[in-house]
Design a protein around this motif. Structure first.
Motif, PDB file in Angstrom:
ATOM      1  N   MET A   1       0.832  -1.199   0.000  1.00  0.00           N
ATOM      2  CA  MET A   1       0.000   0.000   0.000  1.00  0.00           C
ATOM      3  C   MET A   1       0.871   1.255   0.000  1.00  0.00           C
ATOM      4  SD  MET A   1      -2.965  -1.135   2.715  1.00  0.00           S
ATOM      5  CE  MET A   1      -3.665   0.511   2.681  1.00  0.00           C
ATOM      6  N   ALA A   2       1.918   1.255   0.852  1.00  0.00           N
ATOM      7  CA  ALA A   2       2.805   2.415   0.889  1.00  0.00           C
ATOM      8  C   ALA A   2       3.502   2.620  -0.448  1.00  0.00           C
ATOM      9  CB  ALA A   2       3.829   2.240   2.016  1.00  0.00           C
ATOM     10  N   PHE A   3       3.921   1.526  -1.057  1.00  0.00           N
ATOM     11  CA  PHE A   3       4.570   1.630  -2.365  1.00  0.00           C
ATOM     12  C   PHE A   3       3.621   2.243  -3.383  1.00  0.00           C
ATOM     13  CE2 PHE A   3       5.477  -0.068  -6.580  1.00  0.00           C
ATOM     14  CZ  PHE A   3       6.818   0.268  -6.724  1.00  0.00           C
ATOM     15  N   GLY A   4       2.341   1.827  -3.386  1.00  0.00           N
ATOM     16  CA  GLY A   4       1.383   2.382  -4.330  1.00  0.00           C
ATOM     17  C   GLY A   4       1.135   3.863  -4.097  1.00  0.00           C
ATOM     18  N   VAL A   5       1.015   4.271  -2.806  1.00  0.00           N
ATOM     19  CA  VAL A   5       0.792   5.684  -2.505  1.00  0.00           C
ATOM     20  C   VAL A   5       1.974   6.527  -2.949  1.00  0.00           C
ATOM     21  CG1 VAL A   5       0.509   7.344  -0.623  1.00  0.00           C
ATOM     22  CG2 VAL A   5      -0.796   5.217  -0.619  1.00  0.00           C
ATOM     23  N   LEU A   6       3.186   6.077  -2.632  1.00  0.00           N
ATOM     24  CA  LEU A   6       4.378   6.835  -3.009  1.00  0.00           C
ATOM     25  C   LEU A   6       4.551   6.870  -4.527  1.00  0.00           C
ATOM     26  CD1 LEU A   6       6.848   5.547  -0.280  1.00  0.00           C
ATOM     27  CD2 LEU A   6       5.781   7.795  -0.401  1.00  0.00           C
ATOM     28  N   ALA A   7       4.232   5.779  -5.194  1.00  0.00           N
ATOM     29  CA  ALA A   7       4.378   5.755  -6.654  1.00  0.00           C
ATOM     30  C   ALA A   7       3.431   6.749  -7.323  1.00  0.00           C
ATOM     31  CB  ALA A   7       4.130   4.345  -7.179  1.00  0.00           C
ATOM     32  N   VAL A   8       2.195   6.840  -6.829  1.00  0.00           N
ATOM     33  CA  VAL A   8       1.244   7.798  -7.394  1.00  0.00           C
ATOM     34  C   VAL A   8       1.716   9.227  -7.157  1.00  0.00           C
ATOM     35  CG1 VAL A   8      -1.107   8.680  -7.180  1.00  0.00           C
ATOM     36  CG2 VAL A   8      -0.706   6.213  -7.247  1.00  0.00           C
ATOM     37  N   GLN A   9       2.211   9.495  -5.951  1.00  0.00           N
ATOM     38  CA  GLN A   9       2.694  10.846  -5.657  1.00  0.00           C
ATOM     39  C   GLN A   9       3.934  11.178  -6.491  1.00  0.00           C
ATOM     40  OE1 GLN A   9       3.222  10.752  -1.456  1.00  0.00           O
ATOM     41  NE2 GLN A   9       1.043  10.876  -0.998  1.00  0.00           N
ATOM     42  N   ALA A  10       4.820  10.214  -6.665  1.00  0.00           N
ATOM     43  CA  ALA A  10       6.012  10.456  -7.482  1.00  0.00           C
ATOM     44  C   ALA A  10       5.635  10.758  -8.923  1.00  0.00           C
ATOM     45  CB  ALA A  10       6.936   9.241  -7.412  1.00  0.00           C
ATOM     46  N   ALA A  11       4.627  10.058  -9.435  1.00  0.00           N
ATOM     47  CA  ALA A  11       4.176  10.340 -10.803  1.00  0.00           C
ATOM     48  C   ALA A  11       3.607  11.746 -10.905  1.00  0.00           C
ATOM     49  CB  ALA A  11       3.133   9.307 -11.215  1.00  0.00           C
ATOM     50  N   ALA A 257       6.090  18.219   5.376  1.00  0.00           N
ATOM     51  CA  ALA A 257       5.982  17.124   4.413  1.00  0.00           C
ATOM     52  C   ALA A 257       4.822  16.209   4.799  1.00  0.00           C
ATOM     53  CB  ALA A 257       7.288  16.341   4.354  1.00  0.00           C
ATOM     54  N   LEU A 258       3.620  16.773   4.841  1.00  0.00           N
ATOM     55  CA  LEU A 258       2.453  15.977   5.211  1.00  0.00           C
ATOM     56  C   LEU A 258       2.187  14.869   4.213  1.00  0.00           C
ATOM     57  CD1 LEU A 258       0.030  18.818   6.379  1.00  0.00           C
ATOM     58  CD2 LEU A 258       1.413  17.297   7.789  1.00  0.00           C
ATOM     59  N   VAL A 259       2.617  15.075   2.960  1.00  0.00           N
ATOM     60  CA  VAL A 259       2.381  14.072   1.945  1.00  0.00           C
ATOM     61  C   VAL A 259       3.114  12.768   2.261  1.00  0.00           C
ATOM     62  CG1 VAL A 259       4.299  14.754   0.465  1.00  0.00           C
ATOM     63  CG2 VAL A 259       2.260  13.732  -0.555  1.00  0.00           C
ATOM     64  N   TYR A 260       4.194  12.867   3.058  1.00  0.00           N
ATOM     65  CA  TYR A 260       4.954  11.670   3.403  1.00  0.00           C
ATOM     66  C   TYR A 260       4.399  10.965   4.647  1.00  0.00           C
ATOM     67  CZ  TYR A 260       8.624  13.706   0.450  1.00  0.00           C
ATOM     68  OH  TYR A 260       9.329  14.238  -0.578  1.00  0.00           O
ATOM     69  N   LEU A 261       3.592  11.642   5.440  1.00  0.00           N
ATOM     70  CA  LEU A 261       3.311  11.191   6.800  1.00  0.00           C
ATOM     71  C   LEU A 261       2.732   9.783   6.850  1.00  0.00           C
ATOM     72  CD1 LEU A 261       3.360  11.907   9.755  1.00  0.00           C
ATOM     73  CD2 LEU A 261       1.110  12.952   9.512  1.00  0.00           C
ATOM     74  N   VAL A 262       1.603   9.562   6.170  1.00  0.00           N
ATOM     75  CA  VAL A 262       0.932   8.264   6.269  1.00  0.00           C
ATOM     76  C   VAL A 262       1.783   7.131   5.695  1.00  0.00           C
ATOM     77  CG1 VAL A 262      -1.088   6.935   5.562  1.00  0.00           C
ATOM     78  CG2 VAL A 262      -1.358   9.295   6.327  1.00  0.00           C
ATOM     79  N   PRO A 263       2.321   7.244   4.466  1.00  0.00           N
ATOM     80  CA  PRO A 263       3.110   6.111   3.950  1.00  0.00           C
ATOM     81  C   PRO A 263       4.390   5.861   4.734  1.00  0.00           C
ATOM     82  CG  PRO A 263       3.225   7.988   2.454  1.00  0.00           C
ATOM     83  CD  PRO A 263       2.166   8.297   3.446  1.00  0.00           C
ATOM     84  N   VAL A 264       5.061   6.930   5.216  1.00  0.00           N
ATOM     85  CA  VAL A 264       6.303   6.716   5.959  1.00  0.00           C
ATOM     86  C   VAL A 264       6.025   6.054   7.303  1.00  0.00           C
ATOM     87  CG1 VAL A 264       8.200   7.889   7.126  1.00  0.00           C
ATOM     88  CG2 VAL A 264       7.597   8.532   4.801  1.00  0.00           C
ATOM     89  N   LEU A 265       4.984   6.489   8.010  1.00  0.00           N
ATOM     90  CA  LEU A 265       4.628   5.850   9.272  1.00  0.00           C
ATOM     91  C   LEU A 265       4.240   4.387   9.054  1.00  0.00           C
ATOM     92  CD1 LEU A 265       2.581   8.588  11.164  1.00  0.00           C
ATOM     93  CD2 LEU A 265       4.939   7.867  11.539  1.00  0.00           C
ATOM     94  N   ALA A 266       3.505   4.111   7.985  1.00  0.00           N
ATOM     95  CA  ALA A 266       3.147   2.722   7.692  1.00  0.00           C
ATOM     96  C   ALA A 266       4.386   1.873   7.431  1.00  0.00           C
ATOM     97  CB  ALA A 266       2.207   2.676   6.486  1.00  0.00           C
ATOM     98  N   LEU A 267       5.356   2.432   6.708  1.00  0.00           N
ATOM     99  CA  LEU A 267       6.584   1.698   6.431  1.00  0.00           C
ATOM    100  C   LEU A 267       7.370   1.426   7.701  1.00  0.00           C
ATOM    101  CD1 LEU A 267       7.802   3.481   3.180  1.00  0.00           C
ATOM    102  CD2 LEU A 267       6.980   1.141   3.383  1.00  0.00           C
ATOM    103  N   LEU A 268       7.488   2.431   8.584  1.00  0.00           N
ATOM    104  CA  LEU A 268       8.256   2.250   9.809  1.00  0.00           C
ATOM    105  C   LEU A 268       7.618   1.219  10.726  1.00  0.00           C
ATOM    106  CD1 LEU A 268       9.359   5.894  10.646  1.00  0.00           C
ATOM    107  CD2 LEU A 268      10.770   4.007   9.843  1.00  0.00           C
ATOM    108  N   VAL A 269       6.313   1.297  10.897  1.00  0.00           N
ATOM    109  CA  VAL A 269       5.635   0.310  11.742  1.00  0.00           C
ATOM    110  C   VAL A 269       5.786  -1.088  11.144  1.00  0.00           C
ATOM    111  CG1 VAL A 269       3.395  -0.419  12.642  1.00  0.00           C
ATOM    112  CG2 VAL A 269       4.024   1.995  12.677  1.00  0.00           C
TER     113      VAL A 269
END
Length: 322
Positions: A1-11, A257-269
Protein backbone atom coordinates in the motif's frame (compact mmCIF):
# COMPACT_ATOMS: atom_id res chain seq x y z
CA UNK A 1 0.00 0.00 0.00
CA UNK A 2 2.81 2.41 0.89
CA UNK A 3 4.57 1.63 -2.37
CA UNK A 4 1.38 2.38 -4.33
CA UNK A 5 0.79 5.68 -2.50
CA UNK A 6 4.38 6.84 -3.01
CA UNK A 7 4.38 5.75 -6.65
CA UNK A 8 1.24 7.80 -7.39
CA UNK A 9 2.69 10.85 -5.66
CA UNK A 10 6.01 10.46 -7.48
CA UNK A 11 4.18 10.34 -10.80
CA UNK A 12 2.40 13.57 -9.85
CA UNK A 13 5.74 15.30 -9.13
CA UNK A 14 7.13 14.18 -12.50
CA UNK A 15 4.06 15.50 -14.29
CA UNK A 16 4.33 18.84 -12.46
CA UNK A 17 7.97 19.19 -13.49
CA UNK A 18 7.08 18.60 -17.15
CA UNK A 19 4.62 21.52 -16.99
CA UNK A 20 7.10 23.87 -15.24
CA UNK A 21 8.12 25.94 -18.28
CA UNK A 22 7.91 29.52 -16.95
CA UNK A 23 10.96 31.08 -15.29
CA UNK A 24 11.41 33.59 -12.47
CA UNK A 25 14.11 34.82 -10.08
CA UNK A 26 13.75 33.86 -6.41
CA UNK A 27 15.46 35.45 -3.43
CA UNK A 28 16.56 33.51 -0.33
CA UNK A 29 15.01 35.43 2.55
CA UNK A 30 15.53 32.90 5.35
CA UNK A 31 17.65 29.80 5.99
CA UNK A 32 16.87 27.14 8.58
CA UNK A 33 19.82 25.18 10.01
CA UNK A 34 19.92 21.71 11.54
CA UNK A 35 21.39 20.73 14.92
CA UNK A 36 24.92 20.64 13.47
CA UNK A 37 24.72 24.11 12.01
CA UNK A 38 24.34 23.00 8.38
CA UNK A 39 21.75 24.66 6.12
CA UNK A 40 18.66 22.50 5.79
CA UNK A 41 15.70 24.57 4.54
CA UNK A 42 15.67 27.58 2.21
CA UNK A 43 12.69 29.94 2.10
CA UNK A 44 12.36 31.72 -1.24
CA UNK A 45 10.43 34.84 -2.22
CA UNK A 46 9.51 35.28 -5.89
CA UNK A 47 6.84 36.73 -8.16
CA UNK A 48 5.15 35.46 -11.33
CA UNK A 49 4.49 39.04 -12.51
CA UNK A 50 1.05 39.25 -10.94
CA UNK A 51 1.29 37.76 -7.43
CA UNK A 52 4.03 37.20 -4.89
CA UNK A 53 4.80 33.70 -3.67
CA UNK A 54 6.85 32.05 -0.98
CA UNK A 55 8.35 28.60 -1.46
CA UNK A 56 10.37 26.33 0.80
CA UNK A 57 12.97 23.92 -0.61
CA UNK A 58 15.14 21.41 1.22
CA UNK A 59 18.86 21.36 0.46
CA UNK A 60 22.18 20.97 2.27
CA UNK A 61 24.09 23.35 0.00
CA UNK A 62 26.29 26.08 1.53
CA UNK A 63 26.39 27.90 -1.78
CA UNK A 64 23.55 30.24 -0.92
CA UNK A 65 23.24 32.77 1.89
CA UNK A 66 20.44 35.04 2.91
CA UNK A 67 19.77 37.41 0.02
CA UNK A 68 21.10 35.10 -2.69
CA UNK A 69 19.20 34.96 -5.98
CA UNK A 70 18.59 31.81 -8.02
CA UNK A 71 16.47 31.07 -11.11
CA UNK A 72 13.44 28.80 -10.72
CA UNK A 73 10.84 27.15 -12.95
CA UNK A 74 7.10 26.91 -12.29
CA UNK A 75 3.86 25.96 -14.00
CA UNK A 76 2.35 29.14 -15.50
CA UNK A 77 -1.14 27.66 -15.16
CA UNK A 78 -0.57 26.96 -11.44
CA UNK A 79 2.01 29.35 -9.96
CA UNK A 80 1.15 28.25 -6.42
CA UNK A 81 2.17 24.66 -7.13
CA UNK A 82 5.60 23.03 -7.05
CA UNK A 83 8.67 25.09 -7.94
CA UNK A 84 11.82 23.64 -9.50
CA UNK A 85 15.34 25.09 -9.72
CA UNK A 86 16.24 26.18 -13.25
CA UNK A 87 20.03 25.89 -13.24
CA UNK A 88 21.67 25.01 -9.94
CA UNK A 89 22.18 21.26 -9.75
CA UNK A 90 23.17 21.28 -6.07
CA UNK A 91 19.63 22.32 -5.09
CA UNK A 92 17.31 19.30 -5.28
CA UNK A 93 13.89 19.94 -6.82
CA UNK A 94 10.71 19.54 -4.74
CA UNK A 95 9.68 15.93 -4.58
CA UNK A 96 13.18 14.65 -5.28
CA UNK A 97 13.05 12.39 -2.21
CA UNK A 98 9.52 11.36 -3.08
CA UNK A 99 10.53 10.20 -6.56
CA UNK A 100 13.23 7.98 -5.09
CA UNK A 101 11.05 6.64 -2.27
CA UNK A 102 9.30 3.87 -4.32
CA UNK A 103 12.68 2.45 -5.35
CA UNK A 104 13.90 2.55 -1.74
CA UNK A 105 10.76 0.78 -0.57
CA UNK A 106 11.07 -1.86 -3.27
CA UNK A 107 14.74 -2.41 -2.42
CA UNK A 108 14.19 -2.72 1.35
CA UNK A 109 11.25 -5.08 1.13
CA UNK A 110 12.85 -6.95 -1.74
CA UNK A 111 15.89 -7.58 0.45
CA UNK A 112 13.59 -8.65 3.28
CA UNK A 113 11.86 -11.11 0.97
CA UNK A 114 15.21 -12.59 -0.07
CA UNK A 115 16.26 -13.01 3.59
CA UNK A 116 12.97 -14.65 4.50
CA UNK A 117 13.26 -17.03 1.55
CA UNK A 118 16.85 -17.91 2.54
CA UNK A 119 15.75 -18.66 6.11
CA UNK A 120 12.91 -20.85 4.83
CA UNK A 121 15.27 -22.89 2.66
CA UNK A 122 17.78 -23.35 5.51
CA UNK A 123 15.04 -24.41 7.93
CA UNK A 124 13.59 -26.79 5.34
CA UNK A 125 17.03 -28.34 4.88
CA UNK A 126 17.40 -28.80 8.66
CA UNK A 127 13.91 -30.34 8.93
CA UNK A 128 14.98 -33.07 6.48
CA UNK A 129 17.91 -34.22 8.70
CA UNK A 130 17.90 -37.35 10.84
CA UNK A 131 16.16 -37.21 14.24
CA UNK A 132 17.94 -37.41 17.57
CA UNK A 133 16.45 -37.19 21.06
CA UNK A 134 17.82 -34.33 23.16
CA UNK A 135 16.91 -32.58 26.37
CA UNK A 136 15.30 -29.23 25.56
CA UNK A 137 14.77 -26.32 27.91
CA UNK A 138 12.95 -23.15 26.81
CA UNK A 139 14.63 -19.86 27.75
CA UNK A 140 14.24 -16.17 27.09
CA UNK A 141 17.22 -13.88 26.47
CA UNK A 142 17.02 -10.19 27.24
CA UNK A 143 19.17 -7.28 26.17
CA UNK A 144 18.90 -3.76 27.53
CA UNK A 145 20.34 -0.75 25.72
CA UNK A 146 19.53 2.94 26.14
CA UNK A 147 16.41 2.21 28.14
CA UNK A 148 14.98 -0.22 25.55
CA UNK A 149 14.69 -3.89 26.51
CA UNK A 150 14.70 -6.56 23.83
CA UNK A 151 13.39 -10.12 24.26
CA UNK A 152 14.13 -13.20 22.18
CA UNK A 153 12.96 -16.84 22.66
CA UNK A 154 15.72 -19.47 22.83
CA UNK A 155 16.06 -23.20 23.38
CA UNK A 156 18.85 -24.78 25.38
CA UNK A 157 19.62 -28.11 23.69
CA UNK A 158 21.58 -30.77 25.62
CA UNK A 159 22.56 -33.84 23.54
CA UNK A 160 23.24 -36.04 26.60
CA UNK A 161 23.73 -35.81 30.33
CA UNK A 162 26.74 -33.69 31.20
CA UNK A 163 27.35 -32.61 27.61
CA UNK A 164 27.94 -29.00 26.65
CA UNK A 165 24.63 -27.40 25.60
CA UNK A 166 23.72 -25.70 22.35
CA UNK A 167 21.57 -22.59 22.03
CA UNK A 168 19.01 -22.10 19.28
CA UNK A 169 16.94 -18.98 18.76
CA UNK A 170 13.49 -19.99 17.53
CA UNK A 171 10.17 -18.47 16.56
CA UNK A 172 7.84 -18.30 19.55
CA UNK A 173 5.07 -20.85 19.89
CA UNK A 174 2.45 -21.50 22.65
CA UNK A 175 4.31 -24.75 23.34
CA UNK A 176 6.89 -22.65 25.20
CA UNK A 177 4.43 -21.77 27.96
CA UNK A 178 3.20 -25.37 28.25
CA UNK A 179 6.69 -26.80 28.75
CA UNK A 180 8.58 -24.06 30.56
CA UNK A 181 10.36 -26.56 32.83
CA UNK A 182 12.09 -28.59 30.11
CA UNK A 183 11.34 -31.72 28.10
CA UNK A 184 12.72 -34.47 25.92
CA UNK A 185 12.14 -33.77 22.25
CA UNK A 186 13.16 -34.89 18.79
CA UNK A 187 15.78 -32.60 17.29
CA UNK A 188 16.82 -32.39 13.66
CA UNK A 189 20.10 -30.56 13.09
CA UNK A 190 21.09 -29.34 9.64
CA UNK A 191 24.63 -29.44 8.31
CA UNK A 192 27.26 -26.80 7.80
CA UNK A 193 27.85 -23.98 7.05
CA UNK A 194 24.54 -22.66 8.47
CA UNK A 195 23.76 -25.17 11.17
CA UNK A 196 20.22 -25.02 12.54
CA UNK A 197 18.06 -27.18 14.80
CA UNK A 198 14.37 -27.94 14.27
CA UNK A 199 12.76 -29.17 17.50
CA UNK A 200 9.68 -31.44 17.41
CA UNK A 201 7.76 -31.67 20.69
CA UNK A 202 5.78 -34.68 21.90
CA UNK A 203 2.50 -33.45 20.40
CA UNK A 204 4.13 -32.88 17.00
CA UNK A 205 4.62 -29.11 17.30
CA UNK A 206 7.63 -27.90 15.32
CA UNK A 207 9.70 -25.07 16.75
CA UNK A 208 11.40 -23.40 13.82
CA UNK A 209 14.85 -21.77 14.01
CA UNK A 210 15.21 -17.99 13.82
CA UNK A 211 19.03 -18.05 13.61
CA UNK A 212 21.95 -20.45 13.45
CA UNK A 213 22.72 -22.99 16.16
CA UNK A 214 25.16 -21.54 18.69
CA UNK A 215 27.54 -22.94 21.32
CA UNK A 216 27.03 -19.97 23.64
CA UNK A 217 24.52 -17.20 24.09
CA UNK A 218 25.14 -13.88 22.28
CA UNK A 219 27.43 -11.44 24.07
CA UNK A 220 25.62 -8.91 26.21
CA UNK A 221 22.39 -10.92 26.43
CA UNK A 222 21.16 -12.25 29.79
CA UNK A 223 19.38 -15.58 29.99
CA UNK A 224 16.32 -16.12 32.13
CA UNK A 225 13.75 -18.83 32.68
CA UNK A 226 10.63 -18.81 30.58
CA UNK A 227 7.78 -16.62 31.90
CA UNK A 228 4.77 -18.10 33.61
CA UNK A 229 1.18 -17.43 32.62
CA UNK A 230 -0.24 -16.12 29.39
CA UNK A 231 1.26 -13.25 27.37
CA UNK A 232 -0.72 -10.04 27.23
CA UNK A 233 0.67 -8.62 23.94
CA UNK A 234 1.68 -10.51 20.79
CA UNK A 235 3.73 -7.90 19.01
CA UNK A 236 6.61 -5.46 19.37
CA UNK A 237 6.61 -3.07 22.29
CA UNK A 238 3.89 -0.49 21.83
CA UNK A 239 6.08 2.09 23.55
CA UNK A 240 8.82 1.49 20.97
CA UNK A 241 6.40 1.76 18.04
CA UNK A 242 4.81 4.91 19.46
CA UNK A 243 8.22 6.51 20.09
CA UNK A 244 9.46 5.84 16.54
CA UNK A 245 6.19 7.05 15.04
CA UNK A 246 6.21 10.20 17.19
CA UNK A 247 9.79 11.15 16.33
CA UNK A 248 9.18 10.56 12.62
CA UNK A 249 5.93 12.48 12.59
CA UNK A 250 7.49 15.46 14.36
CA UNK A 251 10.33 15.56 11.81
CA UNK A 252 7.96 15.37 8.85
CA UNK A 253 5.68 18.05 10.27
CA UNK A 254 8.71 20.30 10.78
CA UNK A 255 9.50 19.91 7.08
CA UNK A 256 5.84 20.50 6.15
CA UNK A 257 5.98 17.12 4.41
CA UNK A 258 2.45 15.98 5.21
CA UNK A 259 2.38 14.07 1.95
CA UNK A 260 4.95 11.67 3.40
CA UNK A 261 3.31 11.19 6.80
CA UNK A 262 0.93 8.26 6.27
CA UNK A 263 3.11 6.11 3.95
CA UNK A 264 6.30 6.72 5.96
CA UNK A 265 4.63 5.85 9.27
CA UNK A 266 3.15 2.72 7.69
CA UNK A 267 6.58 1.70 6.43
CA UNK A 268 8.26 2.25 9.81
CA UNK A 269 5.64 0.31 11.74
CA UNK A 270 5.87 -2.48 9.18
CA UNK A 271 9.67 -2.61 9.51
CA UNK A 272 9.48 -2.71 13.32
CA UNK A 273 7.01 -5.61 13.17
CA UNK A 274 9.21 -7.35 10.60
CA UNK A 275 12.27 -7.07 12.86
CA UNK A 276 10.25 -8.28 15.86
CA UNK A 277 9.19 -11.38 13.95
CA UNK A 278 12.67 -11.87 12.50
CA UNK A 279 14.17 -12.13 16.00
CA UNK A 280 11.64 -14.71 17.16
CA UNK A 281 8.42 -12.83 17.89
CA UNK A 282 8.70 -12.99 21.68
CA UNK A 283 5.43 -11.72 23.25
CA UNK A 284 5.32 -9.58 26.38
CA UNK A 285 4.45 -10.81 29.86
CA UNK A 286 3.52 -8.92 32.99
CA UNK A 287 6.83 -9.16 34.85
CA UNK A 288 8.69 -5.84 34.40
CA UNK A 289 10.72 -5.86 37.61
CA UNK A 290 12.17 -9.36 37.46
CA UNK A 291 13.26 -11.75 34.72
CA UNK A 292 10.14 -13.20 33.07
CA UNK A 293 8.55 -15.87 35.25
CA UNK A 294 11.01 -15.41 38.11
CA UNK A 295 9.66 -14.13 41.39
CA UNK A 296 11.85 -12.57 44.10
CA UNK A 297 12.99 -15.05 46.71
CA UNK A 298 11.99 -14.24 50.26
CA UNK A 299 14.92 -13.29 52.45
CA UNK A 300 15.76 -14.80 55.81
CA UNK A 301 13.45 -13.92 58.73
CA UNK A 302 14.47 -10.70 60.38
CA UNK A 303 14.71 -10.15 64.10
CA UNK A 304 12.31 -7.46 65.20
CA UNK A 305 15.17 -5.64 66.88
CA UNK A 306 17.24 -5.71 63.71
CA UNK A 307 19.86 -8.25 64.82
CA UNK A 308 20.66 -11.36 62.79
CA UNK A 309 18.75 -14.54 63.76
CA UNK A 310 22.08 -16.43 63.90
CA UNK A 311 23.61 -14.05 66.35
CA UNK A 312 24.17 -15.51 69.78
CA UNK A 313 22.39 -14.25 72.84
CA UNK A 314 24.09 -11.40 74.63
CA UNK A 315 25.32 -12.08 78.13
CA UNK A 316 23.72 -10.06 80.84
CA UNK A 317 26.08 -8.02 83.01
CA UNK A 318 25.44 -8.02 86.70
CA UNK A 319 24.02 -4.83 88.14
CA UNK A 320 26.48 -2.48 89.81
CA UNK A 321 25.97 -0.75 93.12
CA UNK A 322 26.11 2.98 93.05
Amino acid sequence: MAFGVLAVQAAGVAEAESRATARAMATVHYIDFDDRGNPELFYLDWSDGRNSHQTMIQADSERFVQGSVLPIRYDPAEPGGLVFPAEHEDVPPPGDMLRRAPFVVAGVYGLGLVLVLARFLLNWHAAAAAETRWQVRPLVLTYRRRGVRWFSPYLELIPERGARPYYQRVHWDPAFDERAGGMKAQVRVGGWPFRRAVVITGDGTRLWPAARLRRRTPRGWQRSDRPLGQPYWHGPSRVLVASIAGVTASGLLRLDALVYLVPVLALLVGLVCLMWGWYGGQPLYRSPDYPPGVEPRPGPPQNPRGSSPRRGRRKKTPPQNR
